[in-house]
Design an enzyme around this catalytic site. Structure first.
Site, PDB file in Angstrom:
ATOM      1  CE1 TYR A  46      -3.051  -3.006   0.297  1.00  0.00           C
ATOM      2  CE2 TYR A  46      -3.576  -2.357   2.535  1.00  0.00           C
ATOM      3  CZ  TYR A  46      -3.770  -3.196   1.454  1.00  0.00           C
ATOM      4  OH  TYR A  46      -4.679  -4.228   1.550  1.00  0.00           O
ATOM      5  N   PRO A  68     -15.564  -5.174   1.864  1.00  0.00           N
ATOM      6  CG  PRO A  68     -15.722  -4.490   4.073  1.00  0.00           C
ATOM      7  CD  PRO A  68     -14.721  -4.741   2.993  1.00  0.00           C
ATOM      8  CG  LEU A  69     -18.932  -1.121   2.941  1.00  0.00           C
ATOM      9  CD1 LEU A  69     -18.617   0.165   3.672  1.00  0.00           C
ATOM     10  CD2 LEU A  69     -20.445  -1.407   2.974  1.00  0.00           C
TER      11      LEU A  69
END
Length: 259
Positions: free
Chosen positions: A64, A209-210
């Site tokens: 990241y 998850p979204l």
């Protein structure tokens, strides 16, 4: 006083943590590349997650940025509270913004772990995932070097990311799999690894998850997150955001969900 853990508790890598974790992928520039536009806000979101909301499972990766978010976590949260689990991932190279490539050479994986230890300011990575199993490298060699690092005390527990049930069964023959991290949401809801992890008593950590914010924008976060929590007590989730208000909304969405 430690706030109550949102969405209840789960044990991952030997530590009891909140089922609602915090994914840190969005705390970078566009394309998961470089520094965030507002570094101070990124630091504030990390501190808000832990100190305000009681989130005790922080998930990151050396890819990241690359490296950006591990530095941010060290700056925002070190020394880490005893109840907080910092999980990271190794085994991915970043040729350019938005580009990702697995790299499972054992020497590279060892170097990644050593560098993550320095960036996170710790002597041991409590939970270290193989970010991807590199199909161009020996799977056994990738497993063996992480297991050796665990024996050396540089890794506490080993996890797997974006894997199939066959991958999980294979690796589990040789070492203890502390967690599996796969995509799961109300759009991508079919993953047979959920049931396998339940059967093998392996925590399943749902990332995206979204669906990178798509589901929250369309429906609000409550229904998608509570659907995930209803899939089994072995399941945790790690939504990501770079905005304090969005984090408030995510936490509020799970407060009345399954515990």
């Amino acid at each position: 006083m430690i706030p109550a853990p949102p969405a209840g508790r789960i044990t991952i890598a030997g530590k009891t943590v909140s089922r609602l974790g915090f994914g840190t992928m969005r705390l970078t520039g566009p394309g998961t590349w470089g520094d965030p536009d507002d570094r101070d806000t990124a630091l504030r979101v990390l501190r808000q997650a832990v100190h305000t909301h009681g989130i005790s499972h922080i998930d990151t990766a050396d890819a990241y940025g690359p490296h950006t978010v591990e530095h941010l976590i060290g700056e925002a949260l070190y020394p880490y509270p005893e109840h907080v689990l910092i999980a990271t991932k190794v085994g991915m190279v970043r040729p350019a913004p938005g580009q990702w490539k697995p790299h499972g050479n054992p020497f590279y994986l060892r170097a990644c772990v050593e560098a993550s230890l320095r960036r996170l300011k710790v002597q041991r990575l409590e939970l270290c995932y193989l970010h991807r199993i590199d199909p161009e490298a020996s799977r056994d060699d990738q497993i063996a070097v992480l297991d050796a690092l665990r024996d050396e005390g540089k890794i506490g527990h080993i996890g797997l990311s974006k894997v199939t049930p066959d991958d999980i069964r294979y690796v589990a023959k040789y070492l203890h799999v502390a967690a599996v991290q796969n995509v799961l949401n109300t759009t991508d809801r079919d993953d047979s690894a959920v049931e396998l992890c339940r059967d093998l008593n392996i925590p399943y950590v749902a990332y995206r998850p979204l669906d990178a914010g798509v589901l929250a924008h369309a429906h609000g976060p409550a229904a998608p997150l509570q659907w995930l929590l209803s899939q089994g007590s072995h399941l945790a989730l790690i939504p990501s955001t770079s905005q304090p208000q969005h984090l408030n909304e995510i936490v509020a969405a799970v407060q009345d969900g399954p515990a």
